[in-house]
Design a protein around this motif. Structure first.
Motif, PDB file in Angstrom:
ATOM      1  N   VAL A 284       0.832  -1.206   0.000  1.00  0.00           N
ATOM      2  CA  VAL A 284       0.000   0.000   0.000  1.00  0.00           C
ATOM      3  C   VAL A 284       0.866   1.255   0.000  1.00  0.00           C
ATOM      4  O   VAL A 284       0.653   2.183  -0.796  1.00  0.00           O
ATOM      5  CB  VAL A 284      -0.955   0.009   1.214  1.00  0.00           C
ATOM      6  CG1 VAL A 284      -1.728   1.329   1.283  1.00  0.00           C
ATOM      7  CG2 VAL A 284      -1.926  -1.160   1.134  1.00  0.00           C
ATOM      8  N   ILE A 285       1.879   1.299   0.877  1.00  0.00           N
ATOM      9  CA  ILE A 285       2.759   2.473   0.959  1.00  0.00           C
ATOM     10  C   ILE A 285       3.494   2.692  -0.353  1.00  0.00           C
ATOM     11  O   ILE A 285       3.543   3.806  -0.891  1.00  0.00           O
ATOM     12  CB  ILE A 285       3.761   2.318   2.115  1.00  0.00           C
ATOM     13  CG1 ILE A 285       3.037   2.385   3.470  1.00  0.00           C
ATOM     14  CG2 ILE A 285       4.837   3.410   2.054  1.00  0.00           C
ATOM     15  CD1 ILE A 285       3.916   2.028   4.651  1.00  0.00           C
ATOM     16  N   LEU A 286       4.079   1.625  -0.887  1.00  0.00           N
ATOM     17  CA  LEU A 286       4.865   1.763  -2.107  1.00  0.00           C
ATOM     18  C   LEU A 286       3.982   2.105  -3.304  1.00  0.00           C
ATOM     19  O   LEU A 286       4.429   2.795  -4.225  1.00  0.00           O
ATOM     20  CB  LEU A 286       5.662   0.490  -2.377  1.00  0.00           C
ATOM     21  CG  LEU A 286       6.652   0.088  -1.280  1.00  0.00           C
ATOM     22  CD1 LEU A 286       7.553  -1.040  -1.749  1.00  0.00           C
ATOM     23  CD2 LEU A 286       7.490   1.285  -0.849  1.00  0.00           C
ATOM     24  N   SER A 287       2.726   1.652  -3.288  1.00  0.00           N
ATOM     25  CA  SER A 287       1.797   2.040  -4.358  1.00  0.00           C
ATOM     26  C   SER A 287       1.554   3.545  -4.334  1.00  0.00           C
ATOM     27  O   SER A 287       1.495   4.196  -5.385  1.00  0.00           O
ATOM     28  CB  SER A 287       0.469   1.288  -4.192  1.00  0.00           C
ATOM     29  OG  SER A 287       0.658  -0.107  -4.332  1.00  0.00           O
ATOM     30  N   GLY A 288       1.421   4.093  -3.126  1.00  0.00           N
ATOM     31  CA  GLY A 288       1.256   5.540  -3.003  1.00  0.00           C
ATOM     32  C   GLY A 288       2.469   6.306  -3.483  1.00  0.00           C
ATOM     33  O   GLY A 288       2.352   7.330  -4.170  1.00  0.00           O
ATOM     34  N   VAL A 289       3.669   5.797  -3.148  1.00  0.00           N
ATOM     35  CA  VAL A 289       4.906   6.463  -3.571  1.00  0.00           C
ATOM     36  C   VAL A 289       5.059   6.407  -5.083  1.00  0.00           C
ATOM     37  O   VAL A 289       5.438   7.382  -5.734  1.00  0.00           O
ATOM     38  CB  VAL A 289       6.118   5.823  -2.870  1.00  0.00           C
ATOM     39  CG1 VAL A 289       7.412   6.415  -3.404  1.00  0.00           C
ATOM     40  CG2 VAL A 289       6.033   6.043  -1.371  1.00  0.00           C
ATOM     41  N   VAL A 290       4.754   5.242  -5.679  1.00  0.00           N
ATOM     42  CA  VAL A 290       4.819   5.111  -7.136  1.00  0.00           C
ATOM     43  C   VAL A 290       3.840   6.073  -7.792  1.00  0.00           C
ATOM     44  O   VAL A 290       4.145   6.701  -8.813  1.00  0.00           O
ATOM     45  CB  VAL A 290       4.527   3.654  -7.561  1.00  0.00           C
ATOM     46  CG1 VAL A 290       4.348   3.562  -9.071  1.00  0.00           C
ATOM     47  CG2 VAL A 290       5.656   2.739  -7.123  1.00  0.00           C
ATOM     48  N   LEU A 291       2.671   6.224  -7.201  1.00  0.00           N
ATOM     49  CA  LEU A 291       1.650   7.099  -7.773  1.00  0.00           C
ATOM     50  C   LEU A 291       2.109   8.545  -7.823  1.00  0.00           C
ATOM     51  O   LEU A 291       1.931   9.231  -8.836  1.00  0.00           O
ATOM     52  CB  LEU A 291       0.360   6.987  -6.949  1.00  0.00           C
ATOM     53  CG  LEU A 291      -0.914   7.574  -7.572  1.00  0.00           C
ATOM     54  CD1 LEU A 291      -1.223   6.917  -8.900  1.00  0.00           C
ATOM     55  CD2 LEU A 291      -2.090   7.388  -6.603  1.00  0.00           C
ATOM     56  N   ILE A 292       2.733   9.044  -6.753  1.00  0.00           N
ATOM     57  CA  ILE A 292       3.171  10.442  -6.769  1.00  0.00           C
ATOM     58  C   ILE A 292       4.434  10.624  -7.600  1.00  0.00           C
ATOM     59  O   ILE A 292       4.756  11.735  -8.020  1.00  0.00           O
ATOM     60  CB  ILE A 292       3.403  10.994  -5.354  1.00  0.00           C
ATOM     61  CG1 ILE A 292       4.639  10.369  -4.706  1.00  0.00           C
ATOM     62  CG2 ILE A 292       2.192  10.845  -4.493  1.00  0.00           C
ATOM     63  CD1 ILE A 292       5.074  11.061  -3.445  1.00  0.00           C
ATOM     64  N   SER A 293       5.181   9.533  -7.855  1.00  0.00           N
ATOM     65  CA  SER A 293       6.403   9.636  -8.631  1.00  0.00           C
ATOM     66  C   SER A 293       6.171   9.402 -10.122  1.00  0.00           C
ATOM     67  O   SER A 293       7.086   9.577 -10.918  1.00  0.00           O
ATOM     68  CB  SER A 293       7.436   8.615  -8.120  1.00  0.00           C
ATOM     69  OG  SER A 293       7.687   8.799  -6.758  1.00  0.00           O
ATOM     70  N   TRP A 294       4.969   8.997 -10.492  1.00  0.00           N
ATOM     71  CA  TRP A 294       4.711   8.617 -11.871  1.00  0.00           C
ATOM     72  C   TRP A 294       4.759   9.818 -12.805  1.00  0.00           C
ATOM     73  O   TRP A 294       4.250  10.882 -12.520  1.00  0.00           O
ATOM     74  CB  TRP A 294       3.349   7.951 -11.974  1.00  0.00           C
ATOM     75  CG  TRP A 294       3.048   7.409 -13.347  1.00  0.00           C
ATOM     76  CD1 TRP A 294       2.362   8.030 -14.354  1.00  0.00           C
ATOM     77  CD2 TRP A 294       3.452   6.147 -13.847  1.00  0.00           C
ATOM     78  NE1 TRP A 294       2.312   7.230 -15.442  1.00  0.00           N
ATOM     79  CE2 TRP A 294       2.967   6.063 -15.176  1.00  0.00           C
ATOM     80  CE3 TRP A 294       4.175   5.069 -13.303  1.00  0.00           C
ATOM     81  CZ2 TRP A 294       3.193   4.931 -15.970  1.00  0.00           C
ATOM     82  CZ3 TRP A 294       4.390   3.960 -14.094  1.00  0.00           C
ATOM     83  CH2 TRP A 294       3.902   3.888 -15.412  1.00  0.00           C
ATOM     84  N   ARG A 295       5.406   9.622 -13.929  1.00  0.00           N
ATOM     85  CA  ARG A 295       5.463  10.641 -14.964  1.00  0.00           C
ATOM     86  C   ARG A 295       5.105   9.991 -16.299  1.00  0.00           C
ATOM     87  O   ARG A 295       5.605   8.899 -16.607  1.00  0.00           O
ATOM     88  CB  ARG A 295       6.862  11.258 -15.076  1.00  0.00           C
ATOM     89  CG  ARG A 295       7.269  12.103 -13.875  1.00  0.00           C
ATOM     90  CD  ARG A 295       6.475  13.393 -13.822  1.00  0.00           C
ATOM     91  NE  ARG A 295       6.903  14.252 -12.732  1.00  0.00           N
ATOM     92  CZ  ARG A 295       6.473  14.171 -11.495  1.00  0.00           C
ATOM     93  NH1 ARG A 295       5.599  13.243 -11.170  1.00  0.00           N
ATOM     94  NH2 ARG A 295       6.905  14.998 -10.570  1.00  0.00           N
ATOM     95  N   LYS A 296       4.250  10.627 -17.092  1.00  0.00           N
ATOM     96  CA  LYS A 296       3.836  10.047 -18.360  1.00  0.00           C
ATOM     97  C   LYS A 296       5.023   9.791 -19.281  1.00  0.00           C
ATOM     98  O   LYS A 296       5.037   8.822 -20.033  1.00  0.00           O
ATOM     99  CB  LYS A 296       2.826  10.981 -19.065  1.00  0.00           C
ATOM    100  CG  LYS A 296       1.473  11.029 -18.368  1.00  0.00           C
ATOM    101  CD  LYS A 296       0.523  11.899 -19.152  1.00  0.00           C
ATOM    102  CE  LYS A 296      -0.853  11.946 -18.460  1.00  0.00           C
ATOM    103  NZ  LYS A 296      -1.814  12.772 -19.215  1.00  0.00           N
ATOM    104  N   ARG A 297       6.022  10.632 -19.224  1.00  0.00           N
ATOM    105  CA  ARG A 297       7.167  10.469 -20.096  1.00  0.00           C
ATOM    106  C   ARG A 297       7.994   9.286 -19.654  1.00  0.00           C
ATOM    107  O   ARG A 297       8.809   8.787 -20.415  1.00  0.00           O
ATOM    108  CB  ARG A 297       8.020  11.746 -20.108  1.00  0.00           C
ATOM    109  CG  ARG A 297       7.330  12.902 -20.785  1.00  0.00           C
ATOM    110  CD  ARG A 297       8.224  14.127 -20.788  1.00  0.00           C
ATOM    111  NE  ARG A 297       9.481  13.870 -21.499  1.00  0.00           N
ATOM    112  CZ  ARG A 297      10.455  14.744 -21.564  1.00  0.00           C
ATOM    113  NH1 ARG A 297      10.353  15.905 -20.933  1.00  0.00           N
ATOM    114  NH2 ARG A 297      11.549  14.472 -22.220  1.00  0.00           N
TER     115      ARG A 297
END
Length: 297
Positions: A284-297
């Motif tokens: 759950v925590i890492l999913s949140g971190v991936v979500l805020i770090s995601w970039r379309k490029r």
């Protein structure tokens, strides 16, 4: 052909330097939780962390001065002192303190919230806008933190849990502030931040009454050497380099790799136990971190 080769060298060098910096953050920093866990068996927490950073920063500063580097301006030293207290002293010192009570793997899971705090501080203190996806990631990450706190590892040590959250917040504030505050450039900045952080930690050690009851065994010295050279000189400098050259989200993305490395080392080498509760919280925590770090490029 020769013009293309010459012009591409700087870009290629920067690319390899960036890749090496990410490797240092992902793999080496992930192993430092294991190193801290070994070290605190022989050293008081603040004393060990202070010696680690003071040694690493002092060696780096001596090397830079030997190369002919100039000392920073006063305002840059003030900035280095502020960041040194927030990041090495609070951010790492209180993780070291908390590992007296919680496992290295669980400590790494809590520290995985750093990118969430970084986005929050950037938004409220430094006017950096946060997208809706980032707010969703923050909510998801903190939900994972709440779930983790209901597990046996942190429930048995609320003090350890508090110190870990406090450390994460201090590190994140320093990371966000480092984008705008005056500070020494390059390795000189790393050296001075570690020196100021080390001095603050040793002052905290003296104020809290820490003392050695016996001379540390070779394992204690080996832990400090490893943390000083690889965890501080190499990985910490790599982190500051990435803060200047990539986005804050990318620079703090180590937070979703370090817990995996720390958990694996703790289970394999220290016999630590991570149950289903901690694994679900990590996802759950890492999913949140991936979500805020995601970039379309």
């Amino acid at each position: 052909m020769s013009e293309y080769t010459m012009s591409s060298h700087p870009a290629v060098s920067r690319r390899w330097l960036t890749l090496a910096a990410f490797f240092a953050l992902y793999v080496i920093w992930g192993s430092t939780y294991f190193g801290i866990r070994i070290g605190i068996e022989y050293w008081p927490p603040f004393m060990m962390a202070g010696l680690r950073f003071l040694f690493a920063g002092g060696v780096m500063l001596a090397w830079l001065l030997w190369r002919g580097e100039k000392l920073p301006e006063r305002r840059e030293l003030v900035g280095a002192a502020v960041l040194g207290v927030l990041m090495p002293a609070i951010g790492n010192g209180f993780v070291t303190l908390a590992e007296k009570e919680v496992s290295s793997g669980v400590a790494a899971l809590v520290v995985a919230t750093v990118p969430l705090f970084t986005v929050l501080f950037g938004r409220f203190f430094f006017g950096q806008r946060a997208a809706g996806r980032e707010w969703a990631g923050i909510a998801l990450g903190f939900a994972g933190m709440v779930f983790l706190n209901f597990g046996s590892n942190l429930r048995a040590s609320p003090t350890g849990a508090f110190w870990l959250v406090f450390a994460s917040a201090g590190w994140a504030l320093g990371s966000a502030w480092s984008r705008v505050i005056a500070q020494p450039k390059g390795p000189m900045g790393s050296a001075w931040m570690m020196i100021f952080g080390g001095l603050a930690l040793l002052a905290g050690s003296a104020a809290s009454g820490e003392s050695l009851h016996a001379a540390p065994a070779w394992q204690g010295w080996a832990a400090i050497l490893y943390l000083s050279v690889f965890g501080s000189m190499v990985a910490y400098s790599a982190y500051l380099y990435l803060l200047r050259t990539v986005t804050p989200a990318a620079a703090t993305s180590y937070a979703y790799v370090n817990p995996v490395i720390a958990v694996l080392l703790g289970v394999m080498l220290l016999g630590e136990r991570i149950g289903a509760h901690e694994i679900i919280a990590m996802v759950v925590i890492l999913s949140g971190v991936v979500l805020i770090s995601w970039r379309k490029r």
